[in-house]
Enzyme design. Structure first.
Site, PDB file in Angstrom:
ATOM      1  N   TYR A   1       0.821  -1.211   0.000  1.00 58.93           N
ATOM      2  CA  TYR A   1       0.000   0.000   0.000  1.00 58.93           C
ATOM      3  C   TYR A   1       0.856   1.262   0.000  1.00 58.93           C
ATOM      4  CZ  TYR A   1      -3.683   3.291   1.315  1.00 58.93           C
ATOM      5  OH  TYR A   1      -4.560   4.352   1.342  1.00 58.93           O
ATOM      6  N   GLY A   2       1.841   1.329   0.900  1.00 58.67           N
ATOM      7  CA  GLY A   2       2.710   2.499   0.954  1.00 58.67           C
ATOM      8  C   GLY A   2       3.405   2.778  -0.368  1.00 58.67           C
TER       9      GLY A   2
END
Length: 271
Positions: free
Chosen positions: A173-174
């Site tokens: 996600y990051g």
């Protein structure tokens, strides 16, 4: 009618906006704020029935909001969704790239039990990247010909805090959101000469959306931002006041302070 034709900052009457991934969370909140200000809005979601239902709820019989099914991972679905949007609205002034999936898809307990990147499945990694990064590329790529033909337009790419991009246990996600910010800077540079303005907007902290895992302690949940924090900045970014504003990173939580600084500091004006 284009963004520049709107007479007041408070009214977005006639502005045509596409908000991807807007059946819930930040996207829905932004769509509601824009429709309440008079904009005509098309929202997207993967499920056609749910998208139409949410669009009807947001619209509340005002004739301002429609829904189009779109899977931002699929270029054919994107092309068809954009075609239907432009045809239905008679053009397009603003794209809000918001569609995304979070850590829950690869680790439902990511908040309490973070996992190393090596524990993420390749399919899970690809799905997040395809949605959160490639999706932004595909939708923007599909709308820019409409902007070119109209002589201008705006793109707002939704992101998150930089600390979250590199947080332990937050792959993929990051990295997907870090990539979307880099892409946004390139979009802004590539499109400046075409009068297409590209900016990044983020809440400024964790928000109470469907991306938050179940079982979140109440004390933590109470400290989270309401998705409505996005309302004021997204209205501004679609208004005449933001004409020529490009390559900015706007934190919704700090929007008022950011706007005051911009107003009093001429060096902040990049357009």
């Amino acid at each position: 009618m284009t963004v520049r034709d709107v007479r007041t900052d408070e009214s977005l009457s006639g502005v045509r906006v596409l908000v991807t991934g807007a059946t819930s969370g930040l996207g829905r909140s932004m769509a509601e704020a824009l429709a309440d200000s008079g904009a005509r809005v098309v929202i997207t979601g993967r499920d056609e029935g749910r998208t139409a239902q949410v669009a009807e709820q947001i619209d509340a019989d005002r004739g301002r909001v429609g829904g189009v099914a779109m899977d931002v991972r699929d270029e054919r679905s994107v092309a068809e969704g954009v075609r239907r949007t432009v045809e239905g609205l008679g053009g397009l002034d603003v794209l809000v790239n918001n569609a995304g999936i979070g850590m829950r898809t690869v680790n439902p307990e990511f908040f309490t039990e973070p996992r190393g990147f090596w524990e993420v499945t390749p399919d899970g990694f690809r799905d997040v990247i395809d949605t959160n990064l490639t999706g932004y590329f595909l939708v923007a790529r599909a709308v820019v010909p409409t902007f070119f033909a109209a002589g201008g337009g705006r793109i707002v790419n939704i992101s998150l805090n930089e600390a979250t991009m590199i947080r332990r246990g937050f792959a993929p996600y990051g990295p997907s959101r870090a990539g979307s910010e880099a892409l946004s800077r390139i979009m802004a540079a590539d499109l400046r000469e075409h009068s297409v303005w590209v900016n990044v907007l983020l809440p400024g902290g964790a928000t109470r959306t469907g991306m938050i895992p179940d079982g979140m302690p109440q004390a933590v949940s109470e400290q989270m931002l309401d998705p409505a924090v996005m309302a004021a900045p997204i209205r501004w970014l679609c208004s005449p006041a933001a004409d020529g504003v490009t390559d900015e990173r706007i934190v919704a939580r700090d929007f008022d302070a950011w706007l005051r600084t911009r107003t009093t500091d001429p060096s902040r004006v990049r357009g």
